[in-house]
Design an enzyme around this catalytic site. Structure first.
Site, PDB file in Angstrom:
ATOM      1  N   SER A 101       0.807  -1.227   0.000  1.00  0.00           N
ATOM      2  CA  SER A 101       0.000   0.000   0.000  1.00  0.00           C
ATOM      3  C   SER A 101       0.839   1.276   0.000  1.00  0.00           C
ATOM      4  CB  SER A 101      -0.955  -0.044   1.188  1.00  0.00           C
ATOM      5  OG  SER A 101      -1.888   0.995   1.092  1.00  0.00           O
ATOM      6  N   ASP A 243      -1.518   6.628  -3.465  1.00  0.00           N
ATOM      7  CA  ASP A 243      -0.489   5.868  -2.751  1.00  0.00           C
ATOM      8  C   ASP A 243       0.004   4.753  -3.684  1.00  0.00           C
ATOM      9  OD1 ASP A 243      -2.843   4.344  -2.591  1.00  0.00           O
ATOM     10  OD2 ASP A 243      -2.214   3.391  -0.730  1.00  0.00           O
ATOM     11  N   ASP A 245      -0.484   1.540  -4.121  1.00  0.00           N
ATOM     12  CA  ASP A 245      -1.388   0.578  -4.760  1.00  0.00           C
ATOM     13  C   ASP A 245      -2.684   1.230  -5.228  1.00  0.00           C
ATOM     14  OD1 ASP A 245      -2.415   0.902  -2.186  1.00  0.00           O
ATOM     15  OD2 ASP A 245      -3.216  -1.139  -2.118  1.00  0.00           O
ATOM     16  N   ASP A 247      -5.319   2.714  -4.026  1.00  0.00           N
ATOM     17  CA  ASP A 247      -6.686   2.625  -3.495  1.00  0.00           C
ATOM     18  C   ASP A 247      -7.111   3.949  -2.864  1.00  0.00           C
ATOM     19  OD1 ASP A 247      -4.941   2.309  -1.367  1.00  0.00           O
ATOM     20  OD2 ASP A 247      -6.155   0.795  -0.343  1.00  0.00           O
TER      21      ASP A 247
HETATM   22 MG    MG Z   1      -3.214   1.716  -0.384  1.00  0.00          MG
END
Ligand code: MG
Length: 456
Positions: A101, A243, A245, A247
């Site tokens: 993440s 960020d 990844d 999300d």
């Molecule tokens: Mg994330």
């Protein structure tokens, strides 16, 4: 029995804690569970973010899955929400994401997914842990080893988002957007999505590079000072940062001002709840009371959970919620992906901006005003016990409390939350009120109780 998973998946330093051997065994354990549940050849969707260790870990995890007889759809580098979407889209029996993440580049981790794309349920996590530690792997006979198919999901994922917003309205205004995906997985999706939505796009830090050479991938105000200056200098309508990844999506207004995640969440929630004629908004105890105002004006209810995106997603499913989110720039659209989705959030924000005809700063400044303070204190040892002591002290002083997650003292015009971090040796203190003086007063009360608890 040992534990593998934290609040959502497992994380650590790549090649120290998160080694290929480890990923292999997680793949074998997960695949064994899926087979035990009755499927002869379960299908698992696997993808990763841009981290340097990503390919090594993904290949090891896939080997583990194949060795116990699962088939794999390898979607390569993609945002976590796109992999969640693909798990559901391909009607797979599960999914796995190799990501850490927003953590620094040396970290990596594994998130396992339900067939609907949501993070794995607690009970099933426990089964995977059991098989992992007992090494009870159900190895396949040589002619029953699984097969891999590669799929590129970037285009269909972008198309799926485009179907959910008013593309014509966005095209008409043609917003000028500066995109900063932090060299992460969003590099492959967000600049292209925004261009296809009709925006003028300038992207920075958008070549996929797991060294994260430009900035720390956590989209905080300190880490986004360059983007803030670029948005203003170019005269863009707004900026958006993700960020590692992808999300989360965090926004910068046309003046280069960092916008807190609660505010963009409120803008999105206001529109979605209005479109759906009310419903249930799910958020955490750490999010602004602004969301209560937004729910109220749309005849919606609010549910507050513990902090954590997977906890919010689970509550959305369980209570048939309409929209969910957190204060850190993660919004969940439960009828699209059962997890935070930065690209979907950005598309919706672009639509709201285009339809309003207003400046980004005006949209933000029209929201009910709250003042917030956030601070943290380093605490070694049992942080949960310290927070429990804070709650006890506050109760003794007869304050109105919410102890869903940490100790939250509630006032008529605000609150203060004292909460132990799940991942670092710190205790956070957040306060909020309708005036700056009150917000500061509540923060000081939280700090005072924390000091008293530490002396006790
Ligand atoms: Mg994330």
């Amino acid at each position: 029995m040992g534990r593998l998973f934290g609040t959502f998946g497992v994380r650590g330093i790549a090649n120290e804690k998160i080694t290929p051997e480890f990923a292999l065994k997680v793949g074998m354990a997960f695949g064994t569970m899926l087979k035990k549940e009755g499927k002869k050849k379960p299908l698992v969707v696997v993808g990763r973010d841009t981290r340097v260790s990503g390919e090594m870990l993904k290949d090891a995890l896939i080997s583990g899955l194949l060795s116990v007889g699962c088939d794999v759809t390898d979607v390569g580098i993609a945002p976590t929400p796109a992999i969640q979407w693909a798990t559901d889209h391909f009607k797979a029996d599960g999914g796995a994401v190799i990501t850490a993440s927003h953590n620094p580049p040396e970290y990596n981790g594994i998130k396992l997914l339900e067939p609907n794309g949501m993070g794995l349920k607690k009970e099933r996590e426990a089964v995977v842990e059991d098989i992992f530690f007992n090494e009870g792997f159900d190895r396949a006979r040589w002619d029953e080893i699984g097969e891999v198919r590669e799929e590129n999901i970037v285009k269909p994922y972008i198309e799926a988002i485009k179907r959910r917003v008013d593309v014509e309205a966005i095209k008409k205004r043609r917003p000028f957007v500066v995109v900063d995906p932090s060299n992460g997985a969003g590099s492959l999706t967000l600049p292209y999505l925004l261009r296809e939505l009709g925006c003028k796009v300038v992207s920075v830090n958008a070549h996929p590079d797991g060294h994260f050479p430009a900035r720390n991938p956590e989209p905080t105000e300190e880490n986004l000072w360059e983007l803030m200056r670029i948005v203003k200098a170019l005269g863009a309508d707004f900026g958006v940062a993700q960020d590692g990844d992808a999300d989360r999506a965090v926004f910068i207004d046309e003046n280069g001002r960092f916008i807190q995640g609660d505010k963009t969440f409120a803008l999105v929630a206001d529109t979605v709840l209005r479109e759906k004629g009310g419903g249930l908004l799910v958020t955490t105890v750490a999010t602004s009371n602004l969301l209560d105002d937004i729910a109220k004006r749309n005849n919606a209810k609010v549910m507050r959970t513990k902090v954590g995106d997977l906890i919010v997603a689970r509550a959305l499913i369980e209570h048939n919620g309409t929209i969910g989110g957190e204060e850190n720039g993660g919004v969940i659209f439960p009828d699209f992906v059962l997890g935070r989705d930065g690209a979907m959030t950005t598309a919706k924000i672009a639509e709201i901006f285009a339809k309003s005809g207003k400046k980004f700063s005006e949209l933000i400044d029209e929201l009910p005003k709250y003042y917030q303070f956030k601070t943290k204190r380093r605490v070694e040892g049992d942080r949960k016990a310290v927070v429990a002591k804070v709650a006890e002290l506050a109760k003794a002083r007869r304050y109105k409390m919410n102890t869903t997650d940490g100790a939250k003292i509630i006032f008529d015009d605000g609150w203060v939350l004292v909460r132990a971090s799940g991942t670092e040796p710190i205790i956070r203190v957040f306060s909020e009120a309708k005036s700056e003086e009150k917000a500061s007063e509540y923060l000081n009360l939280g700090l005072e109780l924390l000091e008293e608890a530490l002396r006790a």
